[in-house]
Motif scaffolding. Sequence first.
Motif, PDB file in Angstrom:
ATOM      1  N   ASP C  43       0.943  -1.303  -0.098  1.00  0.00           N
ATOM      2  CA  ASP C  43      -0.014   0.038   0.035  1.00  0.00           C
ATOM      3  C   ASP C  43       0.858   1.269   0.033  1.00  0.00           C
ATOM      4  O   ASP C  43       0.461   2.107  -0.607  1.00  0.00           O
ATOM      5  CB  ASP C  43      -1.067   0.000   1.322  1.00  0.00           C
ATOM      6  N   GLY C  45       3.449   1.708  -1.651  1.00  0.00           N
ATOM      7  CA  GLY C  45       3.911   1.969  -2.931  1.00  0.00           C
ATOM      8  C   GLY C  45       5.495   1.753  -3.284  1.00  0.00           C
ATOM      9  O   GLY C  45       6.120   2.030  -4.343  1.00  0.00           O
ATOM     10  N   GLY C 184      -5.106  -1.088   5.528  1.00  0.00           N
ATOM     11  CA  GLY C 184      -5.835   0.034   4.936  1.00  0.00           C
ATOM     12  C   GLY C 184      -7.151   0.298   5.340  1.00  0.00           C
ATOM     13  O   GLY C 184      -7.929   1.483   5.822  1.00  0.00           O
ATOM     14  N   ALA C 185      -7.994  -0.941   5.435  1.00  0.00           N
ATOM     15  CA  ALA C 185      -9.425  -0.788   5.857  1.00  0.00           C
ATOM     16  C   ALA C 185      -9.262  -0.339   7.437  1.00  0.00           C
ATOM     17  O   ALA C 185     -10.425   0.017   7.880  1.00  0.00           O
ATOM     18  CB  ALA C 185      -9.934  -2.280   5.824  1.00  0.00           C
ATOM     19  N   ASN C 188      -9.197   3.160   7.443  1.00  0.00           N
ATOM     20  CA  ASN C 188     -10.305   3.906   7.218  1.00  0.00           C
ATOM     21  C   ASN C 188     -11.311   3.993   8.171  1.00  0.00           C
ATOM     22  O   ASN C 188     -12.177   4.891   8.310  1.00  0.00           O
ATOM     23  CB  ASN C 188     -11.123   3.004   5.625  1.00  0.00           C
ATOM     24  N   PHE C 207      -0.991   6.933   2.920  1.00  0.00           N
ATOM     25  CA  PHE C 207      -2.491   6.934   3.042  1.00  0.00           C
ATOM     26  C   PHE C 207      -3.110   8.212   3.021  1.00  0.00           C
ATOM     27  O   PHE C 207      -2.875   9.099   3.596  1.00  0.00           O
ATOM     28  CB  PHE C 207      -2.726   6.112   4.627  1.00  0.00           C
ATOM     29  N   LYS C 208      -4.244   8.182   2.280  1.00  0.00           N
ATOM     30  CA  LYS C 208      -4.864   9.488   1.788  1.00  0.00           C
ATOM     31  C   LYS C 208      -5.840   9.793   2.502  1.00  0.00           C
ATOM     32  O   LYS C 208      -6.270  10.875   2.634  1.00  0.00           O
ATOM     33  CB  LYS C 208      -5.280   9.115   0.179  1.00  0.00           C
ATOM     34  N   ASN C 209      -6.643   8.860   3.057  1.00  0.00           N
ATOM     35  CA  ASN C 209      -8.024   9.248   3.739  1.00  0.00           C
ATOM     36  C   ASN C 209      -7.845   9.311   5.239  1.00  0.00           C
ATOM     37  O   ASN C 209      -8.354   8.771   6.013  1.00  0.00           O
ATOM     38  CB  ASN C 209      -8.977   8.101   3.428  1.00  0.00           C
ATOM     39  N   ARG C 211      -8.534  11.974   6.828  1.00  0.00           N
ATOM     40  CA  ARG C 211      -9.505  12.915   7.975  1.00  0.00           C
ATOM     41  C   ARG C 211      -8.775  13.854   9.065  1.00  0.00           C
ATOM     42  O   ARG C 211      -7.860  14.274   8.739  1.00  0.00           O
ATOM     43  CB  ARG C 211     -10.766  12.038   8.686  1.00  0.00           C
TER      44      ARG C 211
END
Lengths: 234, 245, 281
Positions: C43, C45, C184-185, C188, C207-209, C211
């Motif tokens: 994840d 990259g 990742g999950a 999230n 990690f993009k999400n 918040r």
Amino acid sequence: MADLLEAFRTALRLILELDAELVEIVGLSLRVSLSAVFLATLVGLPLGAVAGMLRFPGRRVVTVLLNSLLGLPPVVVGLVVYLLLSRSGPLGALGLLFTPAAMVFAQFLLITPIVAALSRQVLEELWQEYEDQLRSLGAGVWRAIPTLLFEGRYLLLTAILAGFGRAIAEVGAVIIVGGNIAHVTRVMTTAIALETSRGDLPLALGLGLLLIALSIAVNAAAYLAQAVTRSAHA
Amino acid sequence: MPESGHGARSILPLVAEDLGYAVAGRRLLNGVSFEIGPGPCTVILGPNGAGKTLTLRLCHGLLQPTHGRVGWRGPGRAEAAREQAMVFQRPVLLRRSVAANVDYALRLRGLPRDERRERAAEALDHTGLAALAGRAALSLSVGEQQRLALARAWALRPQVLFLDEPTASLDPGATGAVESTMRAIRASGTKLVMTTHDLGQARRLGDAVLFLHQGRLVENSSSDAFFEQPSSPEGKAFVRGELLW
Amino acid sequence: MVAPRLRRLGAVAAALAVSALAGPPAAAEGRFITVASTTSTRDSGLFDWILPRFTRKTGIEVRIVAVGTGRALRLGERGDVDAVLVHDRSAEEAFVAAGFGIERREVMSNFFVVIGPEADPAGVRHRRDAPAALARVAETGSLFTSRGDDSGTHKAELRLWRSAGIDPRPHSGRWYRETGTGMGATLNTAAELGAYALTDSGTWGSFKNRRDLTVLMASGEALRNPYGAIVVNPERHPHVKQRWAQRFVDWLASPEGRAAIASFRVDGESLFYPASDTSTD
């Protein structure tokens, strides 16, 4: 809301850019799922015909079994295929694990019951309608099978498309037996799972929209083909 | 006119011996014996539930009797089956063209292509469907569909043609067209065996009558005799129109 | 009249089926190895960065199957991959000791990080070390999302709880939430719940999400996260491509491989640190 808009924009951009990697992923998705559908049709239609038209002891059991397998969980199919194809499993020597062939096999197992159960329904009803007439003309049940496959072709196409829809949309089985390897076994659904786990939700959803578009395209193509043959017959 | 029999030996008379048929212990047909000879048209009459359609299906071999037997003169069941055809109350047609429907039946008989084409053209011609040969069979009107079912049967050149209430679902105009096709088939030498509700139709087409009532054969006579002097009380009531059907 | 059309359709479909069964287009003739690794490395990259360099040099394609460390080792045990690249030292050593792997080579490391909401309701930011930070989470009953999937990160998290003297499992379903899914999950989920979690710097960096989640604790020896590479033992599984797999492991530890790992950056930040020269060559 902003996320959804972003997803639409991403989907549009993906389509417009025609990114080489994306094309590869879409191509593999289609190749795997269409192959699985082709094989499932070869097995599922005759199976549906036998279950729907032949009278034999245990026929009801077969029907109930087929109908229950409609809801086969992909993960379970994936695990079974994994254990079969694993190097330590009975078919390990074939070296098929983590290849597209393994994914085709898993999807084939997943959707053959769908094609068989839905075509059983179609063919059983057709056979009730046609049996006396076809027997009168001298066709036994075996001779009647190809006739009814042809008679029911539009309804059967729906059964086959249902199988395709299930195959192209499932992720549980292919991610286990394919491994989601970049450029080798990465398909639309596993790419979506990957982007989700990277937290790139707009990209994941964009890919999802693309997958839906792809599904619509295949169904539209089938519908058109159907319309053309229909008008050729009218 | 297509010639029936095609030089094959006659399979008539058809002999029914003590025919019985029961479903789950309910006797729908009981002790029925008769002989159908080579005359032009035998009509099976009777009120609803008398067992007319059942008798026809037993004769044609679509059902196996639970008692008694059906026998044809001649070599054997399979050969006899090839000399018969049947037209049902509701035409059962395949989803393909009119011509292809006739061709399908001929292909099942294993006829070569040229002969199939010739026979199909002839049968469609004689039933007034030639102009519709390329149309989808299911796009025809019900009357035309029934004529197509007759054409398909006719093209097989059977010695015996069974018809189960062939005009029951048709309006009077279509009934007339179907009846005239039936007359033409009769004239070509094919024996007709039919059931009907319609006393007028029975008089117009039949020359022999089998009258069934409640699963039993009550009268077996010539058409003239049955309609002028029924011998049984049920027959008398039926001819007078007093028995519901 | 319809048969020829059907036949043609069948031929097309058959060709499709055969082409799919015949295997992937690029690698069918090429040399490749399959390596089981972790979702966190995938994840991040990292592989997209280093693998092309290895392939360019050796002509060997590396196919990564990214799963949790536990499952990665299981794939190795069954002979389904040629090598593993994972992060759970004690499990890796057990793997080698049981004869499934030839030798463990530490090739890189990064750091686990404790992440949580910016507001930091449990006040873990200024704790002495990671166990103390987790203890605060437990004391305040703040939400914590755990991988709960036998992965390397999950094992590391459980070790931290042990050193804090806390067993979180009785609290599962209350403040302690086991997602049973990948990194990742789990992140999230944490982002959605505003929960604390343990992750690694590699995953977090890409990690993009996020918040309003942020890194609250990122250093200390307890948070070091070493990755080991192991070639699967061909004595157990003769079909293993030992030579090529060994080349890959050797390359990761070589100056060139170390440079490739060190040069991988996300937003200007290094996410993995190559192993120091203590390695065996």
